[in-house]
Scaffold this active site. Structure first.
Site, PDB file in Angstrom:
ATOM      1  N   SER A 265      55.277  34.139  28.252  1.00  0.00           N
ATOM      2  CA  SER A 265      55.804  35.079  29.245  1.00  0.00           C
ATOM      3  C   SER A 265      55.191  34.819  30.613  1.00  0.00           C
ATOM      4  O   SER A 265      54.159  34.170  30.738  1.00  0.00           O
ATOM      5  CB  SER A 265      55.495  36.510  28.818  1.00  0.00           C
ATOM      6  OG  SER A 265      54.129  36.792  29.040  1.00  0.00           O
ATOM      7  N   LYS A 266      55.848  35.385  31.623  1.00  0.00           N
ATOM      8  CA  LYS A 266      55.369  35.236  32.994  1.00  0.00           C
ATOM      9  C   LYS A 266      53.960  35.828  33.100  1.00  0.00           C
ATOM     10  O   LYS A 266      53.107  35.298  33.806  1.00  0.00           O
ATOM     11  CB  LYS A 266      56.346  35.974  33.917  1.00  0.00           C
ATOM     12  CG  LYS A 266      55.996  35.859  35.368  1.00  0.00           C
ATOM     13  CD  LYS A 266      57.106  36.377  36.266  1.00  0.00           C
ATOM     14  CE  LYS A 266      56.651  36.340  37.696  1.00  0.00           C
ATOM     15  NZ  LYS A 266      56.641  37.627  38.366  1.00  0.00           N
ATOM     16  N   ARG A 267      53.751  36.924  32.389  1.00  0.00           N
ATOM     17  CA  ARG A 267      52.455  37.585  32.455  1.00  0.00           C
ATOM     18  C   ARG A 267      51.324  36.678  31.932  1.00  0.00           C
ATOM     19  O   ARG A 267      50.262  36.596  32.531  1.00  0.00           O
ATOM     20  CB  ARG A 267      52.502  38.910  31.680  1.00  0.00           C
ATOM     21  CG  ARG A 267      51.392  39.831  31.998  1.00  0.00           C
ATOM     22  CD  ARG A 267      51.830  41.253  32.351  1.00  0.00           C
ATOM     23  NE  ARG A 267      52.881  41.755  31.469  1.00  0.00           N
ATOM     24  CZ  ARG A 267      52.638  42.497  30.401  1.00  0.00           C
ATOM     25  NH1 ARG A 267      51.408  42.781  30.042  1.00  0.00           N
ATOM     26  NH2 ARG A 267      53.645  42.969  29.689  1.00  0.00           N
ATOM     27  N   GLU A 288      58.661  40.596  44.309  1.00  0.00           N
ATOM     28  CA  GLU A 288      57.839  39.968  43.282  1.00  0.00           C
ATOM     29  C   GLU A 288      57.772  38.450  43.516  1.00  0.00           C
ATOM     30  O   GLU A 288      58.772  37.832  43.881  1.00  0.00           O
ATOM     31  CB  GLU A 288      58.524  40.213  41.940  1.00  0.00           C
ATOM     32  CG  GLU A 288      57.587  40.376  40.782  1.00  0.00           C
ATOM     33  CD  GLU A 288      58.399  40.568  39.502  1.00  0.00           C
ATOM     34  OE1 GLU A 288      58.080  39.870  38.540  1.00  0.00           O
ATOM     35  OE2 GLU A 288      59.347  41.370  39.510  1.00  0.00           O
TER      36      GLU A 288
END
Ligand code: GLU
Length: 512
Positions: A265-267, A288
């Site tokens: 994931s981006k996180r 963002e």
């Protein structure tokens, strides 16, 4: 198969293109070139609520940066246009109506509240996944439960409706996936997906099938997240009468977090400080931001090579492949089924390999630009020489200047730890003698000459060169480590070298 291969990459312009999407594009590109086919790009923008301005341009630029631009696209239309689904809007309704006519789809008039009430009812009855399906549709407001006259009246009155597929109650849906083999799904697990929305736009499912058919797509190569939709797609091909020319499916393995636990994931990427987007991105609506491989200093060759190996391998030990070599070696049969770990260290390794293949002049030009950004100047020749001694030691082009500042800026301070351990009387003696040797030297100051003079200085003073070498480096660069020191000396030149040694001898004191 003697039909010309036509494959497509079908991104939705909902934000920055994720690196997984880039891999999908790459595999499509490789397969098309390998088979002498065509690689198309279609923008899937039927979900207008999720449309993000700039996302399409981002996709175009990212693919161009990597050298895998499609042959047919909104920007280079071929014979199957338009290549944006929003511009194809008038094409879809006829197919939905055809499905209704054949009894494979129906109008549904349920309001949002009625749908919610159904879900609540089912949840209360402990139904695990409450769905609009072959059972529940019998209790809802649709053209299967309402009389023909009422349906007509509602339509004539302009009441909002959607069109849903009528999934058969008990049927096995089989599909062959080139990577996974046969996949069999029971229709009772499928729901009556919406095909046409109340705004007159098709959903992804209908538009995707209609377009793949009209664009004569032969193979659908896409991410594993679309595998659950594939049985529905097979039914749509069948009901529309297109099963004979249905494309072959290949669902690519998921990209997993570096530790292999779950989807990347981006996180995760942000937390660990690595990019999972091809280029920097700033969402114009939310503000963002996302970090890109390009701006982080990755070379396109490295990103391509890295991505190619995320799910595919050539079956032997080779790891370095140019794009042409990838085309040559690529086959869908060698794509794995199981998820593949996203290991950023591998991407860095690739970058180092490709960086080393750049010429000194190319990297020198890059270095020169960085130096000029800092308000300093350097000749092309000298920049190329510095690039030469630095390129084996760095991962990214911008590291060259970061790690070679000492070449242009003489040290004013010295690494304390090295100074306390290594700066001693032996070093002072050798360096003092070396300055004298330098003064008398009139030939070309090559790395070999720099070394011979230093050896001579050590010999004259009676000390071992190996023991004072780190102090010598410290005096000239201020640092405890770095590139080949004699090459550094040669590039700095005799005068600058002597100046630096003099400064060090005056500044550094011997600690006991
Ligand atoms: N629009 C879908 C996506 O964003 C395409 C899926 C497909 O290739 O069928 O990934």
């Amino acid at each position: 198969m003697n039909q010309t291969v036509r494959v497509r990459f079908a991104p939705s312009p909902t934000g920055a293109l994720h690196i997984g999407g880039v891999r999908t594009a790459l595999y499509n590109y490789l397969f098309a070139r390998k088979t002498g086919g065509k690689f198309l790009l279609r923008i899937e923008d039927t979900d207008q609520a999720r449309f993000v301005p700039g996302a399409e341009e981002y996709i175009q630029e990212a693919l161009a940066w990597l050298g895998i631009s499609p042959e047919e696209s909104p920007w280079h239309p071929g014979d199957c246009g338009p290549y944006r689904q929003s511009e194809r809007k008038p094409m879809y309704m006829q197919y939905a109506l055809d499905l209704i006519e054949k009894g494979h789809a129906y109008y549904a008039f349920d309001t949002a509240e009625e749908l919610e009430a159904m879900r609540e009812r089912l949840t209360a009855a402990r139904v695990v996944s409450p769905q609009y399906n072959s059972i529940t549709r019998t209790q809802m407001k649709n053209s299967l439960t309402l009389s023909e006259d009422e349906v007509k009246a509602r339509l004539a009155f302009g009441e909002p409706y959607v069109i849903r597929i009528k999934i058969p109650r008990k049927e096995e849906v089989r599909l062959h996936d080139m990577i996974r083999g046969w996949v069999v799904v029971h229709s009772s697990t499928l729901d009556d997906k919406v095909l046409m929305k109340s705004d007159g736009m098709p959903t992804y499912h209908l538009a995707n099938i209609v377009d793949d058919h009209l664009m004569k797509i032969t193979h659908v190569i896409r991410g594993e997240e679309w595998l659950p939709s594939a049985p529905l797609h097979v039914l749509l091909y069948r009901y529309l009468g297109w099963e004979d020319t249905m494309p072959q499916f290949a669902h690519l393995p998921l990209l997993l977090k570096p530790d292999g636990n779950g989807k990347l994931s981006k996180r995760d990427a942000e937390k660990q400080g690595f990019p999972i987007f091809p280029m920097d991105w700033k969402d114009p609506v939310t503000g963002e931001t996302a970090m890109g491989f390009r701006e982080a200093g990755y070379l396109p060759e490295a990103v391509l090579n890295f991505l190619a190996f995320l799910g595919w391998n050539p079956g032997d030990e080779r790891e370095l492949f140019t794009l042409d070599e990838l085309v040559e070696a690529f086959s869908i049969e060698r794509i794995g089924k199981s998820g593949t770990k996203f290991d950023i260290n591998k991407a860095k390794w690739y970058n180092e390999q490709y960086l080393r293949e750049k010429t000194d002049a190319e990297l020198g030009a890059f270095l020169k630009a960085d130096i000029e950004k800092d308000g300093l100047g350097i000749s092309e020749d000298k920049a190329a020489k510095i690039a030469h001694i630095m390129k084996d030691r760095v991962t990214f082009p911008q590291d060259i200047w970061r790690d070679s500042k000492f070449m242009l800026i003489a040290p004013t301070t010295f690494d304390q730890e090295v100074a306390s351990k290594k700066w001693n009387q032996e070093a002072v003696s050798v360096l003092t003698q070396y300055m004298e040797e330098l003064e008398g030297f009139t030939e070309e100051f090559s790395p070999e000459a720099a070394k011979a003079l230093l050896e001579k200085a050590a010999e004259t003073t009676g000390f071992k060169l190996g023991k004072v070498m780190q102090a010598v480096r410290l005096a000239v660069t201020g640092l405890g480590g770095g590139p080949d020191l004699m090459a550094v000396f040669s590039i700095l030149g005799k005068e600058e070298l002597a100046k630096r040694i003099k400064f060090a001898l005056e500044t550094l004191s011997i600690q006991s």
